[in-house]
Design a protein around this motif. Structure first.
Motif, PDB file in Angstrom:
ATOM      1  N   THR A  54      50.820  49.037  34.931  1.00 19.12           N
ATOM      2  CA  THR A  54      50.110  48.039  35.726  1.00 19.12           C
ATOM      3  C   THR A  54      49.573  48.721  36.975  1.00 19.12           C
ATOM      4  O   THR A  54      50.334  49.362  37.706  1.00 19.12           O
ATOM      5  CB  THR A  54      51.062  46.900  36.147  1.00 19.12           C
ATOM      6  OG1 THR A  54      51.588  46.298  34.962  1.00 19.12           O
ATOM      7  CG2 THR A  54      50.347  45.860  36.991  1.00 19.12           C
ATOM      8  N   VAL A  55      48.283  48.588  37.221  1.00 23.24           N
ATOM      9  CA  VAL A  55      47.731  49.083  38.479  1.00 23.24           C
ATOM     10  C   VAL A  55      48.013  47.998  39.511  1.00 23.24           C
ATOM     11  O   VAL A  55      47.475  46.898  39.438  1.00 23.24           O
ATOM     12  CB  VAL A  55      46.225  49.389  38.363  1.00 23.24           C
ATOM     13  CG1 VAL A  55      45.686  49.880  39.707  1.00 23.24           C
ATOM     14  CG2 VAL A  55      45.966  50.423  37.270  1.00 23.24           C
ATOM     15  N   ALA A  86      44.768  49.558  44.096  1.00 20.78           N
ATOM     16  CA  ALA A  86      43.686  50.528  43.962  1.00 20.78           C
ATOM     17  C   ALA A  86      42.515  50.023  44.790  1.00 20.78           C
ATOM     18  O   ALA A  86      42.347  48.810  44.960  1.00 20.78           O
ATOM     19  CB  ALA A  86      43.275  50.719  42.502  1.00 20.78           C
ATOM     20  N   ALA A  94      46.452  54.628  45.533  1.00 18.17           N
ATOM     21  CA  ALA A  94      46.608  53.777  44.348  1.00 18.17           C
ATOM     22  C   ALA A  94      48.090  53.742  44.003  1.00 18.17           C
ATOM     23  O   ALA A  94      48.823  54.692  44.291  1.00 18.17           O
ATOM     24  CB  ALA A  94      45.792  54.321  43.174  1.00 18.17           C
ATOM     25  N   ALA A 114      46.070  53.735  32.542  1.00 18.28           N
ATOM     26  CA  ALA A 114      47.088  52.699  32.763  1.00 18.28           C
ATOM     27  C   ALA A 114      47.092  51.714  31.599  1.00 18.28           C
ATOM     28  O   ALA A 114      48.161  51.338  31.103  1.00 18.28           O
ATOM     29  CB  ALA A 114      46.835  51.976  34.084  1.00 18.28           C
ATOM     30  N   LEU A 123      41.844  56.152  35.940  1.00 15.45           N
ATOM     31  CA  LEU A 123      43.163  55.596  36.247  1.00 15.45           C
ATOM     32  C   LEU A 123      43.390  54.282  35.496  1.00 15.45           C
ATOM     33  O   LEU A 123      44.421  54.090  34.857  1.00 15.45           O
ATOM     34  CB  LEU A 123      43.313  55.374  37.754  1.00 15.45           C
ATOM     35  CG  LEU A 123      44.596  54.675  38.194  1.00 15.45           C
ATOM     36  CD1 LEU A 123      45.797  55.596  38.024  1.00 15.45           C
ATOM     37  CD2 LEU A 123      44.472  54.223  39.645  1.00 15.45           C
ATOM     38  N   HIS A 124      42.419  53.380  35.554  1.00 16.53           N
ATOM     39  CA  HIS A 124      42.545  52.086  34.867  1.00 16.53           C
ATOM     40  C   HIS A 124      42.633  52.269  33.348  1.00 16.53           C
ATOM     41  O   HIS A 124      43.436  51.605  32.688  1.00 16.53           O
ATOM     42  CB  HIS A 124      41.383  51.162  35.230  1.00 16.53           C
ATOM     43  CG  HIS A 124      41.434  50.663  36.635  1.00 16.53           C
ATOM     44  ND1 HIS A 124      42.360  49.740  37.076  1.00 16.53           N
ATOM     45  CD2 HIS A 124      40.679  50.969  37.719  1.00 16.53           C
ATOM     46  CE1 HIS A 124      42.174  49.494  38.362  1.00 16.53           C
ATOM     47  NE2 HIS A 124      41.155  50.225  38.775  1.00 16.53           N
ATOM     48  N   VAL A 132      50.597  52.616  40.692  1.00 11.86           N
ATOM     49  CA  VAL A 132      50.753  52.142  39.314  1.00 11.86           C
ATOM     50  C   VAL A 132      52.231  51.963  39.021  1.00 11.86           C
ATOM     51  O   VAL A 132      53.066  52.700  39.545  1.00 11.86           O
ATOM     52  CB  VAL A 132      50.091  53.092  38.288  1.00 11.86           C
ATOM     53  CG1 VAL A 132      48.589  53.151  38.485  1.00 11.86           C
ATOM     54  CG2 VAL A 132      50.689  54.478  38.357  1.00 11.86           C
ATOM     55  N   LEU A 155      38.905  56.316  39.551  1.00 11.12           N
ATOM     56  CA  LEU A 155      39.490  54.988  39.402  1.00 11.12           C
ATOM     57  C   LEU A 155      39.299  54.450  37.985  1.00 11.12           C
ATOM     58  O   LEU A 155      40.212  53.838  37.421  1.00 11.12           O
ATOM     59  CB  LEU A 155      38.907  54.032  40.435  1.00 11.12           C
ATOM     60  CG  LEU A 155      39.345  54.334  41.876  1.00 11.12           C
ATOM     61  CD1 LEU A 155      38.490  53.566  42.869  1.00 11.12           C
ATOM     62  CD2 LEU A 155      40.821  54.031  42.057  1.00 11.12           C
TER      63      LEU A 155
END
Length: 186
Positions: A150-151, A154, A115, A144, A140-141, A117, A137
């Motif tokens: 900004t991802v 991923a 991933a 973020a 993570l989102h 970011v 995930l």
């Protein structure tokens, strides 16, 4: 060089004063997390012109093999470098190194383990020895979004950069070489 005392608040954290790649090549220890953040700066490289994005001992495939090899089976390696939405050279190098080291470790689908970011002019690659789970995930989102990151890349989304997506999803070294032809070599 002598090791420094650990953190009094976090006794599990230990500091080692050494050159990273050679230390990791020698150690038998295994780690849940290895983080490599901004190991050089623009100030140190301005005079080098086009060579400013060149290789250091820590940004080579051989170096990354030592770092990823020192992870536990569920360990994570993170690397932060300069990033620009229209200038992805360093991010591309991180993703290509991550994909290749995973391929070399027998991973059939490196993109499921990576991933990326970004925030402003910096990006962090997250490389996991195991495929990133749906729960990881989602976290993570969420993080973020909370932190205004900004991802970019991923496994659960279309990549923010087609080229970075192609690099992460290359299935073998030949395909990776074809995708990255003309970019900085790994």
């Amino acid at each position: 060089m002598p090791d420094l005392p650990g953190c009094p608040r976090c006794p599990a954290i230990h500091f080692h004063v050494d050159e990273a790649r050679s230390w990791f090549a020698r150690t038998e220890e295994r780690f849940d997390l290895i983080q490599m953040s901004m190991i050089d700066t623009w100030a140190a490289t301005r005079g080098r012109g086009l060579f400013a994005v060149g290789k250091t001992a820590c940004t080579t495939l051989e170096g990354w093999r030592h770092f990823v090899g020192a992870l536990t089976p569920t360990g994570v390696f993170t690397v932060s470098r300069w990033y620009g939405k229209d200038s992805i050279a360093e991010a591309g190098r991180m993703v290509s190194l991550g994909a290749r080291v995973l391929m070399d470790a027998g991973v059939a689908d490196p993109g499921k383990h990576l991933a990326l970011v970004a925030n402003r002019n910096m990006a962090t690659l997250i490389l996991s020895r195991q495929p990133l789970s749906a729960a990881e995930l989602a976290a993570l989102h969420l993080l973020a979004d909370e932190r205004n990151f900004t991802v970019v890349l991923a496994p659960d989304m279309a990549p923010g950069s087609a080229l970075l997506g192609q690099i992460a999803n290359a299935r073998d070294p030949a395909q990776l070489a074809a995708v990255t032809a003309g970019l900085l070599s790994i």
